[in-house]
Design a protein around this motif. Structure first.
Motif, PDB file in Angstrom:
ATOM      1  N   PRO A 165       0.818  -1.220   0.000  1.00  0.00           N
ATOM      2  CA  PRO A 165       0.000   0.000   0.000  1.00  0.00           C
ATOM      3  C   PRO A 165       0.850   1.268   0.000  1.00  0.00           C
ATOM      4  N   ASP A 166       0.284   2.340  -0.572  1.00  0.00           N
ATOM      5  CA  ASP A 166       0.955   3.638  -0.455  1.00  0.00           C
ATOM      6  C   ASP A 166       0.430   4.395   0.768  1.00  0.00           C
ATOM      7  N   HIS A 167      -0.614   3.863   1.391  1.00  0.00           N
ATOM      8  CA  HIS A 167      -1.118   4.406   2.658  1.00  0.00           C
ATOM      9  C   HIS A 167      -1.682   3.243   3.471  1.00  0.00           C
ATOM     10  N   LEU A 168      -1.319   3.200   4.740  1.00  0.00           N
ATOM     11  CA  LEU A 168      -1.851   2.171   5.638  1.00  0.00           C
ATOM     12  C   LEU A 168      -1.930   2.743   7.045  1.00  0.00           C
ATOM     13  N   ASP A 169      -3.132   2.754   7.583  1.00  0.00           N
ATOM     14  CA  ASP A 169      -3.354   3.228   8.943  1.00  0.00           C
ATOM     15  C   ASP A 169      -4.140   2.155   9.682  1.00  0.00           C
ATOM     16  N   ILE A 170      -3.656   1.785  10.861  1.00  0.00           N
ATOM     17  CA  ILE A 170      -4.315   0.751  11.666  1.00  0.00           C
ATOM     18  C   ILE A 170      -4.634   1.348  13.029  1.00  0.00           C
ATOM     19  N   VAL A 171      -5.901   1.314  13.388  1.00  0.00           N
ATOM     20  CA  VAL A 171      -6.334   1.825  14.689  1.00  0.00           C
ATOM     21  C   VAL A 171      -6.821   0.646  15.516  1.00  0.00           C
ATOM     22  N   ASP A 172      -6.249   0.502  16.698  1.00  0.00           N
ATOM     23  CA  ASP A 172      -6.680  -0.535  17.633  1.00  0.00           C
ATOM     24  C   ASP A 172      -7.750   0.070  18.527  1.00  0.00           C
ATOM     25  N   ASP A 173      -8.959  -0.394  18.382  1.00  0.00           N
ATOM     26  CA  ASP A 173     -10.100   0.123  19.146  1.00  0.00           C
ATOM     27  C   ASP A 173     -10.535  -0.860  20.233  1.00  0.00           C
ATOM     28  N   SER A 174      -9.653  -1.779  20.598  1.00  0.00           N
ATOM     29  CA  SER A 174      -9.993  -2.839  21.547  1.00  0.00           C
ATOM     30  C   SER A 174     -10.391  -2.306  22.917  1.00  0.00           C
ATOM     31  N   ARG A 175      -9.762  -1.243  23.372  1.00  0.00           N
ATOM     32  CA  ARG A 175     -10.065  -0.707  24.710  1.00  0.00           C
ATOM     33  C   ARG A 175     -11.514  -0.287  24.853  1.00  0.00           C
ATOM     34  N   SER A 176     -12.075   0.285  23.802  1.00  0.00           N
ATOM     35  CA  SER A 176     -13.461   0.755  23.914  1.00  0.00           C
ATOM     36  C   SER A 176     -14.454  -0.407  23.925  1.00  0.00           C
ATOM     37  N   HIS A 177     -13.964  -1.618  23.711  1.00  0.00           N
ATOM     38  CA  HIS A 177     -14.827  -2.797  23.733  1.00  0.00           C
ATOM     39  C   HIS A 177     -14.513  -3.710  24.916  1.00  0.00           C
ATOM     40  N   ALA A 178     -13.775  -3.200  25.872  1.00  0.00           N
ATOM     41  CA  ALA A 178     -13.424  -3.989  27.051  1.00  0.00           C
ATOM     42  C   ALA A 178     -14.688  -4.484  27.751  1.00  0.00           C
ATOM     43  N   ARG A 201      -4.701   2.014   1.134  1.00  0.00           N
ATOM     44  CA  ARG A 201      -4.815   2.423  -0.264  1.00  0.00           C
ATOM     45  C   ARG A 201      -3.771   1.659  -1.071  1.00  0.00           C
ATOM     46  N   SER A 202      -4.252   0.965  -2.119  1.00  0.00           N
ATOM     47  CA  SER A 202      -3.377   0.133  -2.932  1.00  0.00           C
ATOM     48  C   SER A 202      -3.896   0.060  -4.367  1.00  0.00           C
ATOM     49  N   GLY A 203      -2.976  -0.041  -5.304  1.00  0.00           N
ATOM     50  CA  GLY A 203      -3.343  -0.223  -6.700  1.00  0.00           C
ATOM     51  C   GLY A 203      -4.085  -1.515  -6.948  1.00  0.00           C
ATOM     52  N   GLN A 204      -3.944  -2.474  -6.050  1.00  0.00           N
ATOM     53  CA  GLN A 204      -4.624  -3.755  -6.220  1.00  0.00           C
ATOM     54  C   GLN A 204      -6.139  -3.644  -6.054  1.00  0.00           C
ATOM     55  N   PHE A 205      -6.610  -2.522  -5.512  1.00  0.00           N
ATOM     56  CA  PHE A 205      -8.049  -2.322  -5.341  1.00  0.00           C
ATOM     57  C   PHE A 205      -8.684  -1.628  -6.538  1.00  0.00           C
ATOM     58  N   GLU A 206      -7.872  -1.172  -7.473  1.00  0.00           N
ATOM     59  CA  GLU A 206      -8.371  -0.470  -8.663  1.00  0.00           C
ATOM     60  C   GLU A 206      -9.379  -1.350  -9.416  1.00  0.00           C
ATOM     61  N   LYS A 265     -11.541   0.372   5.386  1.00  0.00           N
ATOM     62  CA  LYS A 265     -11.697   1.379   4.344  1.00  0.00           C
ATOM     63  C   LYS A 265     -10.596   1.100   3.351  1.00  0.00           C
ATOM     64  N   ALA A 266     -10.930   0.460   2.240  1.00  0.00           N
ATOM     65  CA  ALA A 266      -9.960   0.048   1.231  1.00  0.00           C
ATOM     66  C   ALA A 266     -10.129   0.918  -0.003  1.00  0.00           C
ATOM     67  N   LEU A 267      -9.071   1.629  -0.378  1.00  0.00           N
ATOM     68  CA  LEU A 267      -9.123   2.615  -1.439  1.00  0.00           C
ATOM     69  C   LEU A 267      -8.145   2.305  -2.554  1.00  0.00           C
ATOM     70  N   SER A 268      -8.482   2.749  -3.752  1.00  0.00           N
ATOM     71  CA  SER A 268      -7.540   2.674  -4.862  1.00  0.00           C
ATOM     72  C   SER A 268      -6.742   3.981  -4.885  1.00  0.00           C
ATOM     73  N   PRO A 269      -5.638   4.059  -5.621  1.00  0.00           N
ATOM     74  CA  PRO A 269      -4.781   5.251  -5.593  1.00  0.00           C
ATOM     75  C   PRO A 269      -5.489   6.575  -5.897  1.00  0.00           C
ATOM     76  N   GLY A 270      -6.519   6.582  -6.703  1.00  0.00           N
ATOM     77  CA  GLY A 270      -7.213   7.818  -7.022  1.00  0.00           C
ATOM     78  C   GLY A 270      -8.215   8.275  -5.963  1.00  0.00           C
ATOM     79  N   GLU A 271      -8.411   7.472  -4.958  1.00  0.00           N
ATOM     80  CA  GLU A 271      -9.393   7.782  -3.906  1.00  0.00           C
ATOM     81  C   GLU A 271      -8.667   8.309  -2.666  1.00  0.00           C
ATOM     82  N   SER A 272      -9.329   9.199  -1.946  1.00  0.00           N
ATOM     83  CA  SER A 272      -8.695   9.761  -0.749  1.00  0.00           C
ATOM     84  C   SER A 272      -9.324   9.212   0.517  1.00  0.00           C
ATOM     85  N   ALA A 273      -8.492   9.134   1.529  1.00  0.00           N
ATOM     86  CA  ALA A 273      -8.931   8.620   2.827  1.00  0.00           C
ATOM     87  C   ALA A 273      -9.750   9.668   3.497  1.00  0.00           C
TER      88      ALA A 273
END
Length: 89
Positions: free
Chosen positions: A19-32, A47-52, A81-89
């Motif tokens: 990917p040219d962009h990868l963000d991972i948020v761990d939300d486990s605490r709010s589900h304790a 975001r990756s070209g493989q999703f085009e 949220k899986a995006l192709s290169p032309g899409e914005s996060a």
């Protein structure tokens, strides 16, 4: 433990999608206290070209496929949220 899971998620997704962009948020605490098998709750923006040219459902299936070894023991819930290169996060 949580940092290890996040690192593993990152590794699997980087290897599968370069990917040219990868963000991972761990939300486990709010589900304790929720009843589940101990896996964490995560949200991934990637975001990756493989999703085009692929539908949202196809993109999600691809991400789930890349992370299948971690489910459900290490990942209980996953938002994607899986995006192709032309899409914005």
């Amino acid at each position: 433990m949580t940092e290890d899971r996040t690192s593993r998620i990152r590794s699997y997704l980087e290897r599968a999608f370069q990917p040219d962009h990868l963000d991972i948020v761990d939300d486990s605490r709010s589900h304790a206290g929720h009843q589940h098998d101990g896996g964490g709750h995560f949200f991934v923006t990637i975001r990756s070209g493989q999703f085009e040219g692929r539908s949202t459902v196809e993109r999600h299936r691809m991400v789930y496929g890349a992370l299948k070894e971690m489910m459900p023991d290490h990942i209980h819930a996953l938002g994607i949220k899986a995006l192709s290169p032309g899409e914005s996060a």
